[in-house]
Design an enzyme around this catalytic site. Structure first.
Site, PDB file in Angstrom:
ATOM      1  N   HIS A  18       5.180   4.496  12.513  1.00 55.81           N
ATOM      2  CA  HIS A  18       5.302   4.415  11.050  1.00 55.81           C
ATOM      3  C   HIS A  18       6.355   5.427  10.609  1.00 55.81           C
ATOM      4  CE1 HIS A  18       3.251   4.169   6.960  1.00 55.81           C
ATOM      5  NE2 HIS A  18       3.875   5.320   6.843  1.00 55.81           N
ATOM      6  N   CYS A  42       8.412   9.726  -1.010  1.00 54.70           N
ATOM      7  CA  CYS A  42       7.812  10.813  -0.256  1.00 54.70           C
ATOM      8  C   CYS A  42       7.173  11.755  -1.260  1.00 54.70           C
ATOM      9  CB  CYS A  42       8.887  11.524   0.556  1.00 54.70           C
ATOM     10  SG  CYS A  42       8.273  12.973   1.411  1.00 54.70           S
ATOM     11  N   HIS A  92       9.304   6.891   7.907  1.00 52.32           N
ATOM     12  CA  HIS A  92       9.883   6.963   6.561  1.00 52.32           C
ATOM     13  C   HIS A  92      11.370   7.306   6.696  1.00 52.32           C
ATOM     14  CE1 HIS A  92       6.375   6.951   3.660  1.00 52.32           C
ATOM     15  NE2 HIS A  92       5.788   6.875   4.849  1.00 52.32           N
ATOM     16  N   ARG A 127       0.840  -1.209   0.000  1.00 54.56           N
ATOM     17  CA  ARG A 127       0.000   0.000   0.000  1.00 54.56           C
ATOM     18  C   ARG A 127       0.881   1.269   0.000  1.00 54.56           C
ATOM     19  NH1 ARG A 127      -0.862   4.874   1.748  1.00 54.56           N
ATOM     20  NH2 ARG A 127      -0.303   4.221   3.876  1.00 54.56           N
ATOM     21  N   ASP A 128       1.482   1.580   1.105  1.00 55.17           N
ATOM     22  CA  ASP A 128       2.240   2.840   1.193  1.00 55.17           C
ATOM     23  C   ASP A 128       3.395   2.834   0.189  1.00 55.17           C
ATOM     24  OD1 ASP A 128       2.900   5.348   2.077  1.00 55.17           O
ATOM     25  OD2 ASP A 128       3.562   4.733   4.070  1.00 55.17           O
ATOM     26  N   ASN A 161       9.434   4.141   3.056  1.00 52.62           N
ATOM     27  CA  ASN A 161       9.327   3.662   4.436  1.00 52.62           C
ATOM     28  C   ASN A 161      10.635   2.994   4.845  1.00 52.62           C
ATOM     29  OD1 ASN A 161       6.521   3.251   3.008  1.00 52.62           O
ATOM     30  ND2 ASN A 161       6.068   3.521   5.179  1.00 52.62           N
TER      31      ASN A 161
HETATM   32 ZN    ZN Z   1       3.743   6.424   5.053  1.00 54.73          ZN
END
Ligand code: ZN
Length: 305
Positions: free
Chosen positions: A208, A241, A210, A17-18, A250
């Site tokens: 979470h 990003c 990055h 997802r991310d 991430n």
């Molecule tokens: Zn994120």
């Protein structure tokens, strides 16, 4: 239970997802292949897809097809991210019972994201939590920009804590603090986590990070030492990003797993299987991913003398 239990950390894999949401779009086949590979690494939780408007995020336009074709492996908990009621209904219809919603600690970031103030979004989220609970699903609230905002700079930990106050009062089952643009450092992790945990020692907390500025693994280590046991990570360091083209994504799952296992902390993840999945992720996005453990191999892999 008696005796000394082994220290464990739980990782939620967010690459599908991310990660993929911040890469050039890849095929449905590729997404399914990656999800299936990740499901067989021993990871306990995977954020599989998001149900967002396809015009806003074309990378997730095929979320329904990806999810219907993906293997649902026993012992893995799958979740979906949704931006609003419409997304929540799609996620519930697809069968998800663990759902994440986002609000930004920074008002400016929240307005850029959803064209509403943080306070307005919190009202929406209260309704979303009820809707999800009525459907038998759990609701996790991700507080984005918890460690800094690309528009406003520093974010006051007290503001993050007040958002956690509100969403837990509204029934959130879990809270994640998101370092959306990689502005966290160990010092800020300590500041924010200590304030939030002091106010809410019983709320399951997930972090979470990055790796935009190279501090993600240091942040994980700091939080592990503070006793936080749940982290998001992305295979291969997949992603990026949205505010810094070319920046790292991430924290890489295999870097976290590699470090923790050597510290005697268990994740349940098979590092070799994870590295295979990271290699697959790299082939899928067709660029070199920023994971050091993927590039160099684990420290256990020696070279001939
Ligand atoms: Zn994120």
């Amino acid at each position: 239970m008696s005796g000394e239990s082994r220290k464990t950390v739980s990782i939620r894999e967010v690459g599908p997802r991310d990660g993929l949401q911040n890469e050039d779009p890849v095929s449905t086949d590729a997404k399914v292949e990656l999800l299936d590979a990740l499901s067989r690494t021993g990871v306990q939780r995977i954020e599989a897809v998001s149900f967002v408007h396809p015009k806003a995020i074309p990378q997730m336009a095929d979320a329904d097809q990806v999810w219907s074709r993906a293997a649902k492996v026993d012992g893995v908990r799958y979740s979906a991210l949704v931006p609003n009621t419409r997304g929540a209904q799609r996620a519930l219809a697809a069968g998800f019972r663990e759902i994440e919603v986002v609000v930004s600690a920074s008002d400016t970031h929240n307005r850029h994201n959803v064209n509403r103030s943080t306070a307005e979004s919190l009202d929406d989220i209260a309704e979303l939590i009820s809707l999800l609970h009525d459907a038998g699903a759990t609701a996790e609230v991700i507080v984005a920009t918890s460690f800094g905002c690309p528009y406003e700079g520093d974010v006051d930990p007290a503001r993050v804590a007040s958002i956690v106050d509100r969403v837990t009062a509204d029934g959130a089952d879990r809270v994640a603090l998101g370092d959306t643009t990689g502005m966290a450092t160990p010092r800020r992790v300590r500041d924010v986590v200590s304030v939030v945990r002091e106010a809410h020692p019983d709320v399951p907390l997930l972090l979470h990070f990055h790796n935009t500025r190279g501090t993600a693994l240091a942040n994980v280590l700091t939080a592990v030492e503070l006793g936080v046991t749940q982290y998001d990570a992305s295979v291969g360091g997949l992603g990026g990003c949205p505010y810094a083209p070319g920046a790292s994504g991430n924290v890489a799952t295999e870097e976290v797993v590699h470090m923790l296992h050597d510290m005697g902390i268990d994740t349940g993840i098979d590092l070799d299987a994870l590295l295979d999945a990271a290699g697959l992720a790299q082939r899928i996005v067709d660029r070199e991913l920023p994971s050091g453990v993927l590039r160099a191999g684990p420290r256990s892999r020696t070279v001939p003398a």
